[in-house]
Design an enzyme around this catalytic site. Structure first.
Site, PDB file in Angstrom:
ATOM      1  N   LYS A  37       0.873  -1.181   0.000  1.00 18.84           N
ATOM      2  CA  LYS A  37       0.000   0.000   0.000  1.00 18.84           C
ATOM      3  C   LYS A  37       0.900   1.217   0.000  1.00 18.84           C
ATOM      4  CE  LYS A  37      -2.958   2.763   3.047  1.00 18.84           C
ATOM      5  NZ  LYS A  37      -3.870   2.799   4.195  1.00 18.84           N
TER       6      LYS A  37
ATOM      7  N   GLY B 149      -8.323   8.415  10.216  1.00 20.90           N
ATOM      8  CA  GLY B 149      -8.640   8.425  11.638  1.00 20.90           C
ATOM      9  C   GLY B 149      -9.712   9.405  12.054  1.00 20.90           C
TER      10      GLY B 149
END
Lengths: 259, 66, 259, 66, 259, 259, 66, 66
Positions: E97, E158
């Site tokens: 990733k 987040g």
């Protein structure tokens, strides 16, 4: 363009109605009203404070304004009726904003008591503007009860959350022949513009101006916002689409070969 | 005699006119509305209305509100 | 209040920038500009149509306006640069809106080619306003490339969908020192007010005015909306809350027993 | 001779000045910008610029755009 | 129904990808993965902490999972490439990733460096999943660079804000032939369902599970939510309307008079 | 986890309630119910169609389900009461969904007549589930009238618009001790998940399943969506934030110099 | 005699039992509920209830609904 | 001799094998990946790789990440 708002038989020029509560310094109210350009201002009825007997909110309200006393404090139709009659006994007119509240956390209006109070007061000749939780059945009953306008909430009083009941208010605007005034929840000028674009007849707000850092500037902002939204409603806004549509011509490009 | 004025018990020496009670408290009669025992007293009756023992008086005026 | 917008060293009074495309009748443009109160107007560069050699959009644009030609039609930085140089050769100033588009369905700008074109044109002394897909990394590179302002899209051109990229634009406003001008997607005055409340320096729109039923009224609506949003941004809007806060006093109620 | 004018092939009898070409087409030189073979021709050179066989000419002007 | 997701030539059964960060107690990870039913799990590469030499996240990851190391910490393409090569040298596979971040407040990916790193790593045989700020031009370049899937953010990492870039992601889904995996911002199962209803191929999330009061229950919630959204996407959801359409028959009422 | 829903003294396992209307082919209803996993199914009462005397919706409903007849067609409390009594006379139980509608465009329930009907029927021993327009005052009166649950609308029936009355329903969930079941408007599984995350006790829907291309798949999707939302509500979802919070550690990066 | 059955006027030769009326129309009594003149007829009284001239009968059954 | 290990300066008595350095620190070689002077050292070369004065060594392992 002749775009008149008529409430209780009276022509109202401004579609912005402001409250007079929560000001840290009430002496700026005349400037706020001037900046807001409003014709109608709400007040509340409370016991005289004998320690400050000369305090008088009306000192700050120009004579040519329509005074719209509310029945805040009322928990039942009977209490609202009593407050309305007292308000009228001041000699400041016969407009009344019905506000019957049983819920202290969200200050939501009690639609049932509101209908009852509207019925009694309209019969006594008041110009009745009921604050209500948006609901078509209630609005129809308020029309039958003789209300002069219907004032659904966008969000609970003082929350500045905007028009969180949008779909229900749109239905009222579509179905009810009286002016629909969005009252409570409007915290930013864009909320007021949105309400007017939806076709609301007017908006009523207090907190967003009174508690702004600069209430006079904010009053002017709301005046412009309301006017913008009204103009847009009347001016025929184009609809939204998913795909793009160019703003510049799609022909006549450089370097294209033409037949 | 004892009256209840805006929810507070008050002792008066003797029966008084409503107008006098207002004046005693520096209240401008033009700015208030008055209920005695839940009946509204018209402003032009302030001078002639006698407050009696046991009366519950509400003296109200407009304040800022939304 | 001294609330000046400076772009490319030039003071701009109005925070509403309008396009000149899509008008059914271009002769109303002067009235639209007057109603919009704008200082900057965009135009496109296209091949002369020899069947209508006297048509001239500039006839409808007052002399004191800043002309902002766009590079519409460009699919690469090189084409945008070429169009920009041609636009400047008209003698109408050195402002340029970079618009490099490879996607015909959504007309989304190509951020990479846009950066390249900005670099070249800023070095040549243009006042460069790049239209871009909101992205912090791109915005930073545009700053480095010498852009005079950054123009992120709220939604695809001509869709009137509003500020659908709100979170990304808020980040640009917070992080980028240049003026952020929301360009494309603004379909209603409330969208413009919202952009200005967020802290955008200005908004650019075309479709919402040009295709309204009454473009002059709509131009005025947007002018007011932009001013309202700017005033609100400067005037310190109070925040939103979940629970209600009364607008009328919570003391002094009728019938309360007091100590 | 043959030129390409705004993407269309055109036959001219003989070499001509750019300004003449504009005039022939009722085009006001003050309203346009011209590229010949991808080089911009300054407006004050319209009168002295000769268009030659094979030239690709782009004559552009501002239109409404967003 | 044969509804396979193929990434980098490999069939992936679960459309929920989870991260392994932020767990207060990493020993529950096996139960979380079991409840989430996921096939792919992300990890980060960091310096060995010599005070805790036996700590090893892989202890908690069942052998049959696909490990998706991220390049967190990289600020440039070169750093991401270096981290990717190190990750591969662990012998745990060649999935990577790409995460190149220059912005510490919003942790937004740098699309430009991300494209460069993708190009290098895809050429080296990695299965490259780039995390990116949604933008059609970037996505097209990532396709050309050899990405195996595109991972646009719904909101900053987040934040749990949901799919705040919805319109831009919908365009990617419509225009890009690779799997679109919504990564970051998904804070509630309803956000995951929404992403899948939009046609996303999968979602990647970490914070919403790892910081929940009950991560195992939340993992199961997200698994169901993703499956629900996928089924709905495939099952042909009916569109929305403004006016009501009765669910019960509009004929055969009591007391109606019939001919 | 013992997460029981109790309505009218009866334990209900599934928090998804489905309607039986609008199916093109009613013979798939058993499979739909199986896929939806639901315990309660709504039906309507209509005149026998003598041209199709053997048609019988109950053939498609497994015996162990709770039948929830609605009073659709009723415009007054009296009509609803009459329909409820007829429904009970079928011998299929004493549950009743009160639906009193006077408005044919939006099919909005009449809260006033709904309260009256609830009062009468609860006193007669019915398990009364009133469909209502979300309003705290109405909900309180329905509680007093003996309702077994409160069923506010998310949007008008059959519109699939989602939970457009979210703020008002959240207030009901917070303030009312009875189960709050969101009925009408839920058009996608993500809407159902959202309702459950808000703390709704259950959702009731019909159109979204019955008119899907694949009703059985959609039924399963809603079952999972409801379960996901409930798990999330119980599992303690973390809140949303404005700024990013990294999912990977912020220490231990390559190339950092350490003391 | 004339009755009104589900809103439609119907002519019957003579007074009939409700159950017979249902049977004539192929209606399974177990699936319906019946009102005569706005009074509900219990299912076990179908066989013994006589329908008379002028009666308004409503025969209802459950259908799909939301 | 001095090396830099994970960014920290460390003094070693003498040249050492990488594997020994890992063992000294209780690090399981199967769980880490190692770079010396920005070149990755294959795991099967840990035993034969000598760490020299001035080397910058990075020893990394997977941790929880998103």
């Amino acid at each position: 363009m002749n775009d008149e708002l008529v409430i209780g038989g009276q022509v109202v020029r401004s579609r912005l109605i402001t409250g007079s509560g929560k000001y840290q310094d009430e002496s700026i109210i005349p400037q706020v009203l001037e900046a807001a350009g409003c014709d109608i201002i709400t007040v509340a009825l409370r016991r005289m404070d004998f320690d400050r007997p000369t305090e008088n909110i009306l000192r700050h309200v120009p004579k040519n304004k329509i005074l719209l006393p509310n029945t805040s404090g009322a928990r039942t139709a009977a209490e609202a009726v009593r407050l309305a009659r007292l308000a009228r006994a001041t000699g400041c007119g016969d407009w009344i904003k019905i506000e019957v509240i049983n819920d202290q956390k969200f200050l939501l209006p009690d639609n049932y008591e509101t209908i009852k109070a509207t019925e009694v007061l309209a019969a006594e000749g008041f110009v009745v503007l009921p604050y209500m939780c948006p609901d078509l059945g209630t609005a129809r009953r308020l029309v039958d009860a003789g209300a002069a306008a219907i004032m659904p909430l966008g969000a609970p009083i003082g929350t500045n959350r905007g028009i969180r009941t949008r779909d229900l208010i749109e239905i009222l605007i579509e179905e009810i022949a009286l002016p629909i005034i969005v009252d409570a929840g409007i915290g930013r000028p864009s909320h007021a513009t949105e309400a007017m674009e939806m076709g609301a007849a007017a908006v009523l707000l207090n907190t967003a101006i009174a508690t702004a850092d600069d209430p006079i500037a904010m009053a002017r902002a709301f005046r412009l916002a309301v006017e913008a939204g009204r103009l847009a409603y009347l001016g025929g806004m184009p609809g939204a689409s998913t795909f793009a549509r160019a703003s510049s011509p799609l022909t006549g490009f450089l370097d294209q070969t033409e037949a | 005699m004892t009256i209840t004025l805006n929810g507070k018990s008050q002792i008066l020496d003797e029966s008084a006119e409503l107008l006098a009670i207002l004046h005693d408290r520096q209240v401008d009669p033009a700015h208030v509305v008055v209920e005695i025992n839940q009946s509204i007293i018209p402003r032009d009756a302030f001078a002639t209305t006698l407050v009696n023992d046991g009366d519950a008086i509400e003296i109200l005026r407009f304040v800022g509100g939304g």
